[in-house]
Design a protein around this motif. Structure first.
Motif, PDB file in Angstrom:
ATOM      1  N   LYS A   1      11.630   4.811  -7.682  1.00 48.18           N
ATOM      2  CA  LYS A   1      10.259   5.317  -7.820  1.00 48.18           C
ATOM      3  C   LYS A   1       9.778   5.158  -9.247  1.00 48.18           C
ATOM      4  N   ASN A   2      10.614   5.495 -10.207  1.00 47.25           N
ATOM      5  CA  ASN A   2      10.212   5.387 -11.610  1.00 47.25           C
ATOM      6  C   ASN A   2       9.941   3.938 -12.000  1.00 47.25           C
TER       7      ASN A   2
ATOM      8  N   LEU B   1      -0.005  11.482   4.231  1.00 44.45           N
ATOM      9  CA  LEU B   1      -0.364  12.622   3.397  1.00 44.45           C
ATOM     10  C   LEU B   1       0.728  12.845   2.363  1.00 44.45           C
ATOM     11  N   PRO B   2       0.376  13.327   1.186  1.00 44.38           N
ATOM     12  CA  PRO B   2       1.403  13.575   0.162  1.00 44.38           C
ATOM     13  C   PRO B   2       2.461  14.541   0.671  1.00 44.38           C
ATOM     14  N   THR B   3       3.722  14.295   0.285  1.00 43.50           N
ATOM     15  CA  THR B   3       4.822  15.169   0.670  1.00 43.50           C
ATOM     16  C   THR B   3       5.284  15.957  -0.536  1.00 43.50           C
ATOM     17  N   ASN B   4       5.868  17.131  -0.283  1.00 44.88           N
ATOM     18  CA  ASN B   4       6.365  17.910  -1.411  1.00 44.88           C
ATOM     19  C   ASN B   4       7.762  17.444  -1.797  1.00 44.88           C
TER      20      ASN B   4
ATOM     21  N   ASN C   1       0.813  -1.220   0.000  1.00 47.17           N
ATOM     22  CA  ASN C   1       0.000   0.000   0.000  1.00 47.17           C
ATOM     23  C   ASN C   1       0.839   1.259   0.000  1.00 47.17           C
ATOM     24  N   TYR C   2       2.002   1.206   0.676  1.00 47.79           N
ATOM     25  CA  TYR C   2       2.857   2.387   0.821  1.00 47.79           C
ATOM     26  C   TYR C   2       4.298   1.993   0.477  1.00 47.79           C
TER      27      TYR C   2
ATOM     28  N   GLU D   1       0.942   8.689  -5.729  1.00 48.06           N
ATOM     29  CA  GLU D   1       0.660   9.196  -4.390  1.00 48.06           C
ATOM     30  C   GLU D   1       0.941   8.166  -3.299  1.00 48.06           C
ATOM     31  N   THR D   2       1.244   6.931  -3.680  1.00 48.83           N
ATOM     32  CA  THR D   2       1.588   5.912  -2.689  1.00 48.83           C
ATOM     33  C   THR D   2       3.091   5.687  -2.586  1.00 48.83           C
ATOM     34  N   VAL D   3       3.898   6.505  -3.260  1.00 48.17           N
ATOM     35  CA  VAL D   3       5.348   6.327  -3.291  1.00 48.17           C
ATOM     36  C   VAL D   3       6.037   7.522  -2.645  1.00 48.17           C
TER      37      VAL D   3
END
Length: 390
Positions: free
Chosen positions: A155-156, A380-383, A145-146, A166-168
């Motif tokens: 990530k790519n 929560l999404p991070t920048n 899930n995460y 949004e889960t990475v």
């Protein structure tokens, strides 16, 4: 609201990389941290638990003589069924690509417990190299899930498999967190500590400024058989051609490793075959070395962090970032190729300096902080500024 997080690992490499994260979770507000170990590797796992002062809440104690992948997988699944039904965590964290990682992720999936995968997204694209690790990490990625990816390339890889962005989280690798902690510890030990560890003759050779030290590790399953015969033959040739070098090889306990290593290398004056090392002396040995020759995954990350050129005795790697950065060189298991590559790096000062000073792409020692922050914030999404980039 308290989040119940269970961290699961079973081998020494997993323990090294997850120990700083367990410590971070233990210290975090709003998180109840539970540690479960499978003990896929018993003695080597215990060494790391003792080093970091960790006491498991659950210990499946799976290691048994002659165990194979079927044994580990099925016993892990059955053992974790009872653990999950007793503790019912809100999140299960697994690491990397071991059989423990895959089986624990699958067990959590069966119990509808969300899975967080640390060191997610590593790929070679070949299910046989490394075996079974490439399959383990790829399969667990489908039920995760995460995803905590160590680099943007990892990530790519996940995005290419249609994992939702949004889960990475790109965090850097927790192995750098662990390495920097232990490096600072061992740098303060007196010489007498290492004399007791290695004996005076070997310590003096390692510490001599007039000699070069090559540290060797080898244990990969895909190299068993002819691969190990070839790489041991290369080590023998290097030792015989360069008596001014010392080669230190902590020999893995697996009989498939021990047999060719001792048959081909035993008795050479400048080849030191020693017992497997605890993590502390291994970090010290890495720091003392001039070059590392390995088929390990984690050392491809640790060596560059210490400024050591790393030559990898594998045909492919799931960690191409270091190859691209110039800190790691793939040399396979071909005897001639290994010998030529080691001599080229050790004999070319400019090339050696370039490899030892190249940027380490695997992290800045803050991976644990990023992972704990993601969990504490409810994912929560991070920048982009909050993520590790190379």
């Amino acid at each position: 609201m308290t989040i119940k997080v269970m961290t699961i690992f079973g081998t020494r490499p997993e323990a090294i990389k997850m120990a700083p994260l367990v410590i971070g979770l233990n210290e975090a507000d709003g998180i109840e941290s539970i540690l479960c170990v499978t003990a896929q590797h018993r003695e080597m796992l215990d060494q790391v638990l003792n080093l970091f002062g960790l006491k498991p809440n659950h210990d499946l104690d799976l290691m048994a003589p002659g165990q194979d992948l079927f044994d580990i997988t099925t016993r892990c699944l059955l053992g974790l069924r009872e653990v999950f039904r007793t503790d019912r965590p809100d999140l299960v964290l697994v690491h990397g690509d071991t059989t423990t990682c895959f089986a624990a992720g699958l067990a959590a999936f069966y119990e509808n417990i969300p899975v967080g995968h640390v060191e997610a997204g590593l790929r070679t694209g070949n299910l046989q190299a490394p075996f079974p690790e490439e399959a383990n990490r790829s399969l667990v990625g489908r039920i995760t899930n995460y995803h905590f990816a160590p680099t943007s390339l990892a990530k790519n890889n996940l995005l290419a498999e249609n994992i939702k962005e949004e889960t990475v989280w790109v965090t850097g690798n927790t192995v750098i967190d662990a390495l920097l902690i232990v490096r600072d510890i061992v740098e303060n030990y007196p010489d007498g500590h290492w004399v007791n560890q290695f004996g005076k003759p070997l310590f003096e050779r390692i510490s001599s400024t007039n000699r070069k030290l090559i540290l060797i590790t080898g244990h990969r399953r895909e190299n068993f058989g002819q691969g190990f015969i070839d790489l041991c033959s290369a080590i023998r040739e290097l030792a015989e051609c360069h008596p001014e070098w010392d080669l230190v090889y902590p020999v893995h306990l697996n009989p498939n490793v021990q047999k060719p290593v001792y048959e081909i290398l035993d008795g050479l004056k400048n080849v030191n075959l020693i017992e497997p090392l605890d993590y502390e002396p291994f970090v010290w040995m890495m720091n003392q070395s001039d070059l590392i020759l390995t088929d390990s995954g984690g050392i491809q990350e640790e060596g560059p962090a210490l400024g050591k050129p790393v030559l990898v005795m594998r045909e492919v790697t799931e960690r191409p970032e270091a190859v691209d950065a110039g800190t790691v060189l793939l040399v396979g298991t071909n005897r001639e190729k290994i010998v030529t590559a080691v001599e080229n790096v050790m004999g070319d000062k400019a090339k050696y300096i370039a490899m030892s000073r190249a940027h380490n792409p695997y992290g800045d020692g803050l991976a644990v902080e990023r992972i704990v922050r993601a969990i504490s914030s409810g994912f929560l999404p991070t920048n982009s500024e909050d993520q590790w980039t190379i």
